[in-house]
Design a protein around this motif. Structure first.
Motif, PDB file in Angstrom:
ATOM      1  N   THR A  70       0.878  -1.024  -0.150  1.00  0.00           N
ATOM      2  CA  THR A  70       0.061   0.024  -0.026  1.00  0.00           C
ATOM      3  C   THR A  70       1.001   1.349   0.054  1.00  0.00           C
ATOM      4  O   THR A  70       0.402   2.359  -0.543  1.00  0.00           O
ATOM      5  CB  THR A  70      -0.918   0.093   1.233  1.00  0.00           C
ATOM      6  N   SER A  71       2.028   1.106   0.391  1.00  0.00           N
ATOM      7  CA  SER A  71       3.103   2.282   0.707  1.00  0.00           C
ATOM      8  C   SER A  71       3.850   2.190  -0.506  1.00  0.00           C
ATOM      9  O   SER A  71       4.146   3.169  -1.313  1.00  0.00           O
ATOM     10  CB  SER A  71       3.829   2.306   1.819  1.00  0.00           C
ATOM     11  N   THR A  72       4.464   1.164  -1.217  1.00  0.00           N
ATOM     12  CA  THR A  72       5.301   1.099  -2.262  1.00  0.00           C
ATOM     13  C   THR A  72       4.498   1.515  -3.683  1.00  0.00           C
ATOM     14  O   THR A  72       5.055   2.298  -4.548  1.00  0.00           O
ATOM     15  CB  THR A  72       6.166  -0.206  -2.477  1.00  0.00           C
ATOM     16  N   GLY A  73       3.173   0.917  -3.707  1.00  0.00           N
ATOM     17  CA  GLY A  73       2.350   1.467  -4.613  1.00  0.00           C
ATOM     18  C   GLY A  73       1.922   2.873  -4.751  1.00  0.00           C
ATOM     19  O   GLY A  73       2.067   3.364  -5.666  1.00  0.00           O
ATOM     20  N   TYR A  74       1.848   3.311  -3.616  1.00  0.00           N
ATOM     21  CA  TYR A  74       1.345   4.908  -3.535  1.00  0.00           C
ATOM     22  C   TYR A  74       2.694   5.574  -4.051  1.00  0.00           C
ATOM     23  O   TYR A  74       2.657   6.419  -4.760  1.00  0.00           O
ATOM     24  CB  TYR A  74       1.034   5.177  -2.146  1.00  0.00           C
ATOM     25  N   LEU A  75       3.963   5.371  -3.552  1.00  0.00           N
ATOM     26  CA  LEU A  75       5.012   6.214  -3.754  1.00  0.00           C
ATOM     27  C   LEU A  75       5.357   5.902  -5.068  1.00  0.00           C
ATOM     28  O   LEU A  75       5.739   6.996  -5.743  1.00  0.00           O
ATOM     29  CB  LEU A  75       6.174   5.796  -2.801  1.00  0.00           C
ATOM     30  N   ALA A  76       5.228   4.752  -5.636  1.00  0.00           N
ATOM     31  CA  ALA A  76       5.677   4.712  -7.087  1.00  0.00           C
ATOM     32  C   ALA A  76       4.907   5.532  -7.886  1.00  0.00           C
ATOM     33  O   ALA A  76       5.041   6.311  -8.878  1.00  0.00           O
ATOM     34  CB  ALA A  76       5.486   3.038  -7.567  1.00  0.00           C
ATOM     35  N   GLY A  77       3.540   5.501  -7.496  1.00  0.00           N
ATOM     36  CA  GLY A  77       2.602   6.380  -8.274  1.00  0.00           C
ATOM     37  C   GLY A  77       2.908   7.847  -7.998  1.00  0.00           C
ATOM     38  O   GLY A  77       2.767   8.684  -9.087  1.00  0.00           O
ATOM     39  N   SER A  78       3.274   8.344  -6.935  1.00  0.00           N
ATOM     40  CA  SER A  78       3.445   9.514  -6.683  1.00  0.00           C
ATOM     41  C   SER A  78       4.851  10.234  -7.504  1.00  0.00           C
ATOM     42  O   SER A  78       5.016  11.277  -7.904  1.00  0.00           O
ATOM     43  CB  SER A  78       3.811   9.767  -5.078  1.00  0.00           C
ATOM     44  N   ILE A  79       5.722   9.249  -7.721  1.00  0.00           N
ATOM     45  CA  ILE A  79       7.016   9.618  -8.114  1.00  0.00           C
ATOM     46  C   ILE A  79       6.472   9.817  -9.913  1.00  0.00           C
ATOM     47  O   ILE A  79       7.030  10.777 -10.239  1.00  0.00           O
ATOM     48  CB  ILE A  79       8.162   8.391  -8.414  1.00  0.00           C
ATOM     49  N   LEU A  80       5.859   8.877 -10.415  1.00  0.00           N
ATOM     50  CA  LEU A  80       5.434   9.061 -11.800  1.00  0.00           C
ATOM     51  C   LEU A  80       4.309  10.280 -11.878  1.00  0.00           C
ATOM     52  O   LEU A  80       4.613  11.179 -12.764  1.00  0.00           O
ATOM     53  CB  LEU A  80       4.317   7.693 -12.013  1.00  0.00           C
ATOM     54  N   GLY A  81       3.620  10.685 -10.757  1.00  0.00           N
ATOM     55  CA  GLY A  81       2.688  11.886 -11.028  1.00  0.00           C
ATOM     56  C   GLY A  81       3.322  12.881 -10.788  1.00  0.00           C
ATOM     57  O   GLY A  81       3.266  14.073 -11.705  1.00  0.00           O
ATOM     58  N   SER A  82       4.436  13.104  -9.900  1.00  0.00           N
ATOM     59  CA  SER A  82       4.855  14.583  -9.490  1.00  0.00           C
ATOM     60  C   SER A  82       5.991  14.592 -10.880  1.00  0.00           C
ATOM     61  O   SER A  82       6.132  15.869 -11.246  1.00  0.00           O
ATOM     62  CB  SER A  82       5.945  14.307  -8.465  1.00  0.00           C
ATOM     63  N   ALA A  83       6.500  13.790 -11.486  1.00  0.00           N
ATOM     64  CA  ALA A  83       7.452  13.945 -12.581  1.00  0.00           C
ATOM     65  C   ALA A  83       6.786  14.440 -13.980  1.00  0.00           C
ATOM     66  O   ALA A  83       7.569  14.894 -14.488  1.00  0.00           O
ATOM     67  CB  ALA A  83       8.324  12.667 -12.792  1.00  0.00           C
ATOM     68  N   THR A  84       5.706  14.071 -13.983  1.00  0.00           N
ATOM     69  CA  THR A  84       4.916  14.491 -15.206  1.00  0.00           C
ATOM     70  C   THR A  84       3.874  15.688 -14.803  1.00  0.00           C
ATOM     71  O   THR A  84       3.314  16.081 -15.770  1.00  0.00           O
ATOM     72  CB  THR A  84       3.814  13.212 -15.323  1.00  0.00           C
ATOM     73  N   GLY A  85       3.974  16.362 -13.686  1.00  0.00           N
ATOM     74  CA  GLY A  85       3.244  17.468 -13.405  1.00  0.00           C
ATOM     75  C   GLY A  85       3.490  18.873 -14.567  1.00  0.00           C
ATOM     76  O   GLY A  85       2.586  19.410 -14.763  1.00  0.00           O
ATOM     77  N   GLY A  86       4.715  18.785 -14.607  1.00  0.00           N
ATOM     78  CA  GLY A  86       5.076  20.056 -15.831  1.00  0.00           C
ATOM     79  C   GLY A  86       4.657  19.727 -17.129  1.00  0.00           C
ATOM     80  O   GLY A  86       4.036  20.389 -17.893  1.00  0.00           O
ATOM     81  N   TRP A  87       4.739  18.540 -17.474  1.00  0.00           N
ATOM     82  CA  TRP A  87       4.122  18.110 -19.055  1.00  0.00           C
ATOM     83  C   TRP A  87       2.736  18.406 -18.894  1.00  0.00           C
ATOM     84  O   TRP A  87       2.225  18.710 -19.955  1.00  0.00           O
ATOM     85  CB  TRP A  87       4.503  16.590 -19.067  1.00  0.00           C
ATOM     86  N   MET A  88       1.887  17.700 -17.945  1.00  0.00           N
ATOM     87  CA  MET A  88       0.389  18.003 -17.890  1.00  0.00           C
ATOM     88  C   MET A  88       0.080  19.136 -17.822  1.00  0.00           C
ATOM     89  O   MET A  88      -0.864  19.856 -18.658  1.00  0.00           O
ATOM     90  CB  MET A  88       0.142  17.327 -16.715  1.00  0.00           C
TER      91      MET A  88
END
Length: 471
Positions: A62-80
């Motif tokens: 529940t933590s590793t999945g959340y953090l993996a998703g968070s890395i992906l989401g934060s890294a694509t913030g500028g692109w979005m």
């Protein structure tokens, strides 16, 4: 001087709410509170979720999945943001986060709960990245510092709100409703954003997103998560080697897109040691946020609400220590940076004995020491990391702090899972001696993180001192 000559006016916290900014400020602050509260909320309700659905061995997912998703989401913030504009990106992230909450609330099994947490992570990472992007455009530069400080203060509010929501619903036996309770508040920010955030048109595509590096990081987290479940030591070793190799590849520059700055470990650079200090400290911090409520309830008879607040003390100590030492400057900052990880190590060592065996009144102490140590070191670390980037790598160097936070947190969840599995804690009805051994193993496995941080912080301190002497 004539009467018409303007005089500089001191800035006030009220500037965040003047000139039509009040609803924007509230929307950004609520977004941070919800995102931060979800961490404390989930830690508080997880023992109840595991008791109902089983899947204790998957709890760290529940933590590793959340953090993996968070890395992906934060890294694509500028692109979005460059694709759809700041207002639309903020609103889409809030709606997706609400959807993740509803998926978690309706989960019939642990795998669906994990899927909901992944969706929360991706949308939450994008949400926070958009918050800071909007902040730069809405507020004048003169009040950036106050606006950032106001958002940081929201983590303190979250440390009270998250355990309260999760604890109350868990004690009523309806833990799923804690996710439902968050959803309408998240959707309120969509209304505020739609009515008050400036309509920013899509712009040119932001700097290249390091898709390959991000994929490698997610592969590493997935391999480590599998390793934490394996009962065959050969599979565990193979998956951990794969995870380490994938992390190593992710740190390499691939074309113009980079996840981490290049040559961070060049002589006299404080970037590499500083980032590894961040990484090591987050290993210990995420152990606390993930497993401590479970251990406190099983071993010491805490209620869900009480365990949630003891867990939150680590975050409150972090905030308090950071605020208490914010005035310190110069070489004394370097001493704080080197001393903080040592205090965190002390907290982890005490946790090996106190969380597993008591006494009850001392159970808050390991988390307080861990949080205080991180808080003492945090500001000096950030300054040292951002003070010596290579030309052209200023943004990636600053952004790498958040990336290493998330990667370190995921590594902490993996190591804690390895420890609990090695101790035999694989089912919710594991006997108390097994749970006690699992608590000790989780702390011992994760102790490697703060120990690494202590070594790297000392290297960072020496390099910083050498730079000062040269100047």
């Amino acid at each position: 001087m004539t009467a018409e000559t303007p005089t500089a006016q001191p800035h006030s916290w009220l500037d965040l709410y003047r000139d039509g900014k009040a609803f924007v400020t509230i929307a950004l602050q609520v977004a941070v509170v919800i995102h931060a509260s979800s961490t404390f909320l989930v830690a508080t309700i997880l023992p109840s979720a595991v008791a109902e659905m089983g899947g204790l061995a998957y709890m760290n997912w529940t933590s590793t999945g959340y953090l993996a998703g968070s890395i992906l989401g934060s890294a694509t913030g500028g692109w979005m943001k460059s694709r759809v504009g700041g207002r639309a990106a903020f609103s889409l992230a809030a709606i997706a986060f609400s959807a993740g909450c509803l998926v978690a609330a309706a989960s019939p099994s642990m795998d669906v709960l994990i899927a909901g947490r992944v969706l929360q992570g991706v949308s939450g990472g994008l949400w926070i990245a958009t918050v800071y992007a909007v902040l730069r455009e809405v507020y004048p530069r003169e009040i950036w510092a106050r606006s950032i400080a106001s958002l940081s203060a929201m983590w303190g509010i979250a440390a009270f709100v998250g355990p309260a929501i999760g604890g109350v619903f868990a004690e009523l036996g309806i833990w799923r409703w804690s996710f439902v309770a968050v959803t309408p508040v998240a959707l309120v920010t969509v209304i505020l954003a739609a009515s008050r955030l400036p309509r920013q048109p899509p712009g040119r595509i932001a700097s290249a997103t390091p898709w390959l590096s991000l994929s490698l990081v997610i592969l590493a987290i997935a391999a480590g998560s599998v390793a934490s479940l394996a009962t065959d030591w050969r599979l565990t070793v193979a998956m951990m080697l794969l995870a380490g190799f994938a992390f190593w590849l992710a740190a390499k520059p691939w074309g113009s897109a980079r996840l981490l700055p290049s040559r961070g470990f060049a002589n006299a650079s404080t970037v590499g040691p500083g980032l590894l200090t961040v990484f090591g400290l987050m290993i210990g911090s995420n152990l606390y946020g993930l497993y401590i409520p479970y251990f406190l309830q099983r071993l010491h008879g805490y209620s869900p609400l009480g365990a949630g607040y003891v867990d939150a003390l680590e975050g409150l100590a972090w905030t308090g220590a950071a605020l208490a030492t914010a005035w310190i400057a110069g070489r004394r900052q370097d001493r704080l940076m080197a001393t903080g990880p040592l205090i965190a190590v002390a907290g982890m060592v005490l946790g090996v004995f106190i969380i597993a065996g008591g006494p009850l009144w001392m159970t808050p102490l390991p988390g307080i020491l861990l949080g205080a140590g991180i808080g003492m070191a945090w500001a000096p670390l950030g300054q040292r990391i951002m003070a010596s980037p290579r030309p052209g790598e200023e943004d990636v160097t600053a952004g790498s702090i958040a990336s290493l936070q998330a990667i370190g947190g995921a590594t902490g969840a993996i190591l804690a899972g390895l420890g609990t599995t090695a101790a035999g804690m694989t089912s919710p009805d594991a006997p108390t001696p097994v749970v006690s051994a699992a608590a000790q193993a989780a702390f011992l496995f994760c102790l490697a993180g703060p120990l690494l941080a202590a070594v790297m912080a000392e290297i960072c301190r020496r390099r910083s001192r050498a730079v000062m002497q040269d100047d």
